[in-house]
Design a protein around this motif. Structure first.
Motif, mmCIF file in Angstrom:
data_model
loop_
_atom_site.group_PDB
_atom_site.id
_atom_site.type_symbol
_atom_site.label_atom_id
_atom_site.label_comp_id
_atom_site.label_asym_id
_atom_site.label_seq_id
_atom_site.Cartn_x
_atom_site.Cartn_y
_atom_site.Cartn_z
ATOM 1 N N ILE A 73 -9.314 9.550 3.971
ATOM 2 C CA ILE A 73 -8.249 9.868 4.932
ATOM 3 C C ILE A 73 -7.221 10.783 4.271
ATOM 4 N N LEU A 74 -6.976 11.933 4.899
ATOM 5 C CA LEU A 74 -5.975 12.868 4.386
ATOM 6 C C LEU A 74 -4.805 12.930 5.355
ATOM 7 N N ASP A 83 -6.514 20.869 4.915
ATOM 8 C CA ASP A 83 -7.733 21.701 5.021
ATOM 9 C C ASP A 83 -8.173 22.232 3.657
ATOM 10 N N GLY A 84 -7.197 22.675 2.879
ATOM 11 C CA GLY A 84 -7.514 23.228 1.553
ATOM 12 C C GLY A 84 -8.174 22.187 0.660
ATOM 13 N N THR A 85 -7.756 20.941 0.815
ATOM 14 C CA THR A 85 -8.350 19.862 0.020
ATOM 15 C C THR A 85 -9.821 19.680 0.395
ATOM 16 N N PHE A 90 -15.030 19.120 -1.198
ATOM 17 C CA PHE A 90 -16.339 18.864 -0.591
ATOM 18 C C PHE A 90 -17.154 20.139 -0.423
ATOM 19 N N ASN A 91 -16.775 21.189 -1.149
ATOM 20 C CA ASN A 91 -17.441 22.483 -0.923
ATOM 21 C C ASN A 91 -18.865 22.526 -1.458
ATOM 22 N N ARG A 92 -19.243 21.565 -2.283
ATOM 23 C CA ARG A 92 -20.614 21.561 -2.778
ATOM 24 C C ARG A 92 -21.525 20.712 -1.893
ATOM 25 N N ASN A 133 -8.915 14.520 8.819
ATOM 26 C CA ASN A 133 -7.750 15.379 8.684
ATOM 27 C C ASN A 133 -6.741 14.886 9.729
ATOM 28 N N ARG A 134 -5.763 14.125 9.285
ATOM 29 C CA ARG A 134 -4.926 13.246 10.106
ATOM 30 C C ARG A 134 -5.791 12.068 10.534
#
Ligand code: ADP
Length: 279
Positions: A73-74, A83-85, A90-92, A133-134
């Motif tokens: 949860i962000l 979003d940047g997180t 998780f970009n991989r 995201n929220r």
């Protein structure tokens, strides 16, 4: 090499970012940067990349095992970097294993149900990492600050959220909660950049300025949520988020550690390769 360093670092940072269940969060006293912990930006960025790779490998095993789920949860005010997180941590991971759900203003249909209805529907199934995201916390943050529901209704929600998260935890979903903590000055700079930088213009939303005027009310509402909803089964972590690379390093290391603690196992086949012959 980085892997070992970051796991150690996580242990060290965890003391400073964790909101001890039952204790006051003291949000106002918490740092919005982690300059005292990180002195080497390059090493931290390298570690984040390594951790993102490890998260992908662990996710693969989580999916193969299909017995547990992870929910990340962000939460954070506008421009705090939710979003940047997601992009950095998780970009991989491929699109199959990670499911990102943003929660905006509830629709009429969502408002016609209890506030956890849309949240529960979006929780990750076994084998998946879900990222919010929220989240359900908007229902004790924006709703409280903007008086969108009676105070008595909001008051009940803290315990309802705790019970819901306990239920998730008891039924195989580990819940990790991060509050991205930025300073008021940093928010001003990020909002200004959205006006000044043509490529960021699309992110600008005049309504964010209205929320900025309510900064103190939001801080207070966050503090109450952190105080009342940091539980043993789903503790809050307040992440210093003025510097994106520090924020990413902390969250990537923490997510990796949570997955390593779950230690997902590839299932053992009940056959031997020699049992089959492919013509
Ligand atoms: P973001 O700002 O996260 O990039 P949006 O521009 O869609 O995305 O903003 C989402 C908006 O929806 C925020 O202003 C947030 O406060 C609002 N919101 C989210 N959940 C609720 C809720 N339960 N009730 C009212 N407003 C909500």
């Amino acid at each position: 090499m980085y892997a070992r360093r970051m796991v150690k670092l996580t242990k060290q940072i965890d003391d400073s970012v964790l909101v001890t269940p039952g204790a006051k969060s003291n949000l106002r006293k918490r740092a919005t940067n982690a300059d005292d912990i990180f002195d080497d930006r390059e090493a931290a960025e390298e570690a984040t990349k390594e951790n993102a790779k490890a998260i992908d490998a662990l996710q693969d095993a989580l999916w193969a095992e299909r017995k547990r789920a992870l929910l990340v949860i962000l939460q954070g005010i506008d421009t705090s970097g939710k979003d940047g997180t997601v992009r950095a941590v998780f970009n991989r991971c491929g699109p199959l294993g990670v499911q990102v759900t943003p929660f905006g203003k509830p629709s009429d249909e969502e408002l016609a149900h209890d506030f956890l209805w849309r949240i529960h529907m979006a929780t990750p199934k076994k084998g998946v990492i879900g990222v919010f995201n929220r989240s359900q916390y908007e229902d004790v943050l924006v709703v409280k600050v903007r008086n969108l529901a009676p105070a008595a209704v909001v008051e009940q929600r803290y315990e309802q959220i705790n019970a819901f998260e306990a239920h998730l935890n008891d039924t195989g979903t580990t819940v990790l909660k991060f509050m991205l903590n930025i300073s008021r000055d940093e928010q001003r700079e990020r909002l200004q950049a959205r006006l000044d930088d043509a490529e960021k213009n699309w992110k600008f939303n005049a309504a964010d300025l209205e929320d900025r005027k309510l900064w103190d009310d939001y801080q207070k509402a966050y503090e109450v949520a952190l105080d009342r909803c940091s539980t043993a089964h789903a503790p809050w972590r307040v992440v210093p988020a003025d510097r994106k690379w520090q924020r990413n390093a902390i969250i990537a290391a923490t997510v990796r550690k949570a997955l390593e603690d779950l230690a997902p196992q590839y299932p053992k086949p009940d056959w031997k390769p020699g049992d089959f012959k492919i013509e």
